[in-house]
Design a protein around this motif. Structure first.
Motif, PDB file in Angstrom:
ATOM      1  N   SER A 179       0.829  -1.212   0.000  1.00 12.69           N
ATOM      2  CA  SER A 179       0.000   0.000   0.000  1.00 12.69           C
ATOM      3  C   SER A 179       0.859   1.256   0.000  1.00 12.69           C
ATOM      4  N   VAL A 180       1.891   1.266   0.857  1.00 11.08           N
ATOM      5  CA  VAL A 180       2.793   2.428   0.911  1.00 11.08           C
ATOM      6  C   VAL A 180       3.525   2.592  -0.412  1.00 11.08           C
ATOM      7  N   ALA A 181       3.998   1.479  -0.988  1.00 11.41           N
ATOM      8  CA  ALA A 181       4.705   1.539  -2.270  1.00 11.41           C
ATOM      9  C   ALA A 181       3.792   2.051  -3.381  1.00 11.41           C
ATOM     10  N   THR A 182       2.512   1.676  -3.330  1.00 10.74           N
ATOM     11  CA  THR A 182       1.569   2.145  -4.350  1.00 10.74           C
ATOM     12  C   THR A 182       1.367   3.655  -4.268  1.00 10.74           C
ATOM     13  N   VAL A 183       1.215   4.162  -3.052  1.00 19.07           N
ATOM     14  CA  VAL A 183       1.046   5.613  -2.866  1.00 19.07           C
ATOM     15  C   VAL A 183       2.295   6.354  -3.344  1.00 19.07           C
ATOM     16  N   ILE A 184       3.469   5.865  -2.951  1.00 19.79           N
ATOM     17  CA  ILE A 184       4.714   6.505  -3.378  1.00 19.79           C
ATOM     18  C   ILE A 184       4.866   6.416  -4.899  1.00 19.79           C
ATOM     19  N   GLY A 185       4.499   5.257  -5.466  1.00 20.67           N
ATOM     20  CA  GLY A 185       4.606   5.075  -6.906  1.00 20.67           C
ATOM     21  C   GLY A 185       3.765   6.065  -7.684  1.00 20.67           C
ATOM     22  N   TRP A 186       2.498   6.231  -7.262  1.00 22.03           N
ATOM     23  CA  TRP A 186       1.635   7.186  -7.950  1.00 22.03           C
ATOM     24  C   TRP A 186       2.128   8.613  -7.750  1.00 22.03           C
ATOM     25  N   SER A 187       2.701   8.916  -6.600  1.00 20.26           N
ATOM     26  CA  SER A 187       3.262  10.256  -6.370  1.00 20.26           C
ATOM     27  C   SER A 187       4.417  10.525  -7.326  1.00 20.26           C
ATOM     28  N   ILE A 188       5.282   9.519  -7.513  1.00 16.82           N
ATOM     29  CA  ILE A 188       6.389   9.672  -8.455  1.00 16.82           C
ATOM     30  C   ILE A 188       5.875   9.842  -9.876  1.00 16.82           C
ATOM     31  N   VAL A 189       4.854   9.082 -10.232  1.00 20.65           N
ATOM     32  CA  VAL A 189       4.280   9.184 -11.582  1.00 20.65           C
ATOM     33  C   VAL A 189       3.738  10.588 -11.823  1.00 20.65           C
ATOM     34  N   ILE A 190       2.943  11.091 -10.898  1.00 20.54           N
ATOM     35  CA  ILE A 190       2.349  12.425 -11.049  1.00 20.54           C
ATOM     36  C   ILE A 190       3.441  13.500 -11.116  1.00 20.54           C
ATOM     37  N   GLY A 191       4.425  13.395 -10.207  1.00 21.78           N
ATOM     38  CA  GLY A 191       5.508  14.368 -10.222  1.00 21.78           C
ATOM     39  C   GLY A 191       6.308  14.316 -11.507  1.00 21.78           C
ATOM     40  N   ASN A 192       6.605  13.108 -11.996  1.00 21.21           N
ATOM     41  CA  ASN A 192       7.405  12.972 -13.215  1.00 21.21           C
ATOM     42  C   ASN A 192       6.670  13.522 -14.426  1.00 21.21           C
ATOM     43  N   VAL A 193       5.372  13.222 -14.534  1.00 24.58           N
ATOM     44  CA  VAL A 193       4.591  13.746 -15.660  1.00 24.58           C
ATOM     45  C   VAL A 193       4.541  15.269 -15.602  1.00 24.58           C
ATOM     46  N   GLY A 194       4.370  15.816 -14.407  1.00 25.98           N
ATOM     47  CA  GLY A 194       4.308  17.271 -14.269  1.00 25.98           C
ATOM     48  C   GLY A 194       5.609  17.946 -14.654  1.00 25.98           C
ATOM     49  N   PHE A 195       6.734  17.428 -14.182  1.00 23.39           N
ATOM     50  CA  PHE A 195       8.019  18.041 -14.506  1.00 23.39           C
ATOM     51  C   PHE A 195       8.385  17.831 -15.970  1.00 23.39           C
ATOM     52  N   CYS A 196       8.040  16.673 -16.531  1.00 23.07           N
ATOM     53  CA  CYS A 196       8.270  16.459 -17.964  1.00 23.07           C
ATOM     54  C   CYS A 196       7.433  17.428 -18.792  1.00 23.07           C
ATOM     55  N   SER A 197       6.211  17.653 -18.376  1.00 29.17           N
ATOM     56  CA  SER A 197       5.343  18.599 -19.076  1.00 29.17           C
ATOM     57  C   SER A 197       5.947  20.001 -19.054  1.00 29.17           C
ATOM     58  N   TYR A 198       6.454  20.408 -17.902  1.00 26.60           N
ATOM     59  CA  TYR A 198       7.084  21.730 -17.796  1.00 26.60           C
ATOM     60  C   TYR A 198       8.298  21.819 -18.726  1.00 26.60           C
ATOM     61  N   THR A 199       9.105  20.751 -18.768  1.00 26.69           N
ATOM     62  CA  THR A 199      10.297  20.740 -19.607  1.00 26.69           C
ATOM     63  C   THR A 199       9.937  20.818 -21.086  1.00 26.69           C
ATOM     64  N   ILE A 200       8.883  20.104 -21.466  1.00 33.31           N
ATOM     65  CA  ILE A 200       8.467  20.125 -22.868  1.00 33.31           C
ATOM     66  C   ILE A 200       7.944  21.509 -23.262  1.00 33.31           C
ATOM     67  N   ILE A 201       7.128  22.096 -22.420  1.00 33.76           N
ATOM     68  CA  ILE A 201       6.501  23.385 -22.742  1.00 33.76           C
ATOM     69  C   ILE A 201       7.541  24.502 -22.827  1.00 33.76           C
ATOM     70  N   THR A 202       8.461  24.529 -21.862  1.00 30.53           N
ATOM     71  CA  THR A 202       9.485  25.580 -21.881  1.00 30.53           C
ATOM     72  C   THR A 202      10.507  25.344 -22.982  1.00 30.53           C
ATOM     73  N   GLY A 203      10.829  24.067 -23.232  1.00 30.72           N
ATOM     74  CA  GLY A 203      11.743  23.741 -24.331  1.00 30.72           C
ATOM     75  C   GLY A 203      13.135  24.310 -24.168  1.00 30.72           C
TER      76      GLY A 203
END
Length: 446
Positions: A179-203
């Motif tokens: 359960s703890v690993a699942t919560v941490i996993g989804w947190s990493i996924v959300i954070g990674n998608v958000g930072f990747c999105s920022y990197t793509i948009i700013t270019g």
């Protein structure tokens, strides 16, 4: 602990009960699993359900196939999920091939390393997905591992008379880890998608992330949307598969730790006759745990090897780029993004090595208690039991391997830490030499 006297007359010979209980340890030659074994495996699958369900939703696992293994599945549901898994893998492979067009210049520098960083991460996630697909298509080894875990607890109850409370606590602990690993996993996924999105948009730092698709093309919004979906699935492969490895290995460590505690209670300040009556039963249990480790290693060794090697490589590149890529150091958003990626990557690497090292240490821990036994007034039979046990504990390393090449123990951890420090110094010296050369050339031109 209730005592049970076991007679041993030759090396490796155990009583009929123990022989029958340990026969499952040599089942690797038989690839067929009985319905009873599949039912036993469902106990551990249920404990891991939060994590396995998340992996199944993104096409990295098939929890329903494992639970219904050996039964006649619904053809349309099984076909749909298999196509879903194949589609995700094809998406990963397409993205991997596409990004080779981003290598337009091979001049050494931060921009080239940033491109290599992304391509390495794409390759890691794609390899994870392919290994998991193969694991699910032929799940015999995985189910056998789950089955052995349940049989181990049956063996403990039969040999020691312990109630099922300990087993229930073990399953609850695994559920908590999952359960703890699942919560941490989804947190990493959300954070990674958000930072990747920022990197793509700013270019700025990764100007070629969408190559060969142009940002000026009228279909750029559609391309960007598709790439966000790919990043989401890649992030899930990166976080959940690593979490799956860590949870399983950490749970194995807890089993060895629980065994060592019971063995310490058995041997500490106890008369030799009482120890003699129970030592062989403990040796049989330890043998069962070692068989579990061997089976788990067959399932995880490729994933663990990739995690170890690739994460070390990515960590080096991230540290180098943070130090020497000017765009990253001057843009607070890019700097925070890279710190997030460095923290996530190094945390996964450290956690994976730590749990593997803990398993190795705890698996050999019983040797300390055996060495502390009094050797006064012991029988030849008891001396034989002790020698057989010590031979296993002081023999080949017990633990999880990387591609079956080496067991991950404390020496490997120290070696990896030293390697990271050494190559980081080399990178810094190379950069300083390059800067000095450029300054000399500019001075000469002037």
């Amino acid at each position: 602990m209730p005592s049970r006297k076991i007679s041993v007359t030759t090396v490796g010979m155990i009583s009929g009960l123990e022989s029958s209980k340990m026969s499952w340890g040599s089942e690797h030659s038989n690839d067929k699993l009985t319905p009873q074994e599949v039912k036993r495996s469902n106990c551990l699958v249920s404990a891991l359900r939060p994590l396995l369900l998340s992996m199944s939703l993104v096409g990295l696992f098939d929890i329903w196939k494992i639970q219904k293994y050996g039964q006649e599945p619904r053809a349309h549901r099984r076909a749909f999920f298999k196509l879903y898994q194949i589609f995700i893998i094809c998406l990963f492979v397409f993205n991997l091939i596409r990004f080779f067009f981003a290598f337009q210049s091979f001049e050494f520098g931060s921009e080239l390393l940033a491109t290599v960083l992304l391509q390495t991460w794409f390759m890691l996630c794609t390899s994870y997905a392919l290994i998991c697909y193969k694991m699910i298509e032929n799940p015999t080894a995985l189910i056998r591992f789950f089955t052995q875990w349940q049989k181990y607890w049956s063996l403990v109850r039969d040999l020691t008379g312990e109630c099922s409370k300990e087993q229930a606590c073990s399953w609850k602990r695994i559920r908590k880890y999952a359960s703890v690993a699942t919560v941490i996993g989804w947190s990493i996924v959300i954070g990674n998608v958000g930072f990747c999105s920022y990197t793509i948009i700013t270019g700025t730092a990764f100007t070629n992330m969408l190559d060969p698709f142009s940002r000026s093309h009228y279909l750029f919004p559609l391309t960007l949307s598709i790439f966000h979906v790919i990043i989401l699935y890649l992030s899930c492969a990166w976080s959940f598969i690593t979490a799956f490895m860590i949870v399983l290995i950490l749970s194995l460590y807890q089993e060895f730790k629980h065994f060592a505690e019971r063995l310490e209670n058995l041997t500490h300040d106890k008369p030799i006759p009482e120890v003699q009556e129970n030592l062989e039963a403990m040796r049989v249990e330890h043998n069962a745990l070692c068989n579990m480790i061997d089976t788990a290693d067959g399932v995880l060794k490729h994933l663990v090897g990739l995690c170890l090697v690739v994460h070390v490589f990515i960590t080096l590149i991230l540290i180098y780029n943070i130090c020497w890529y000017e765009v990253i150091r001057t843009d607070i958003g890019q700097l925070v993004s890279h710190i997030f990626w460095l923290s996530g990557n190094s945390s996964m690497l450290i956690a994976m090595m730590a749990v593997c090292c803990m398993v190795n240490i705890q698996a050999h821990e019983p040797a300390k208690f055996i060495h502390n036994l009094s050797m006064k007034e012991i029988t030849a039979e008891f001396a034989l039991q002790v020698n057989v046990f010590l031979h296993r504990l002081n023999g080949a390393p017990i633990g999880i391997t990387a591609w079956s090449l080496f067991v991950i123990d404390n020496q490997v951890v120290v070696s990896v830490a030293g390697m990271i420090a050494t190559y980081f110094v080399v990178l810094l010296q190379f950069q300083q030499a390059s800067t000095t050369t450029n300054s000399s050339v500019n001075g000469t031109v002037v």
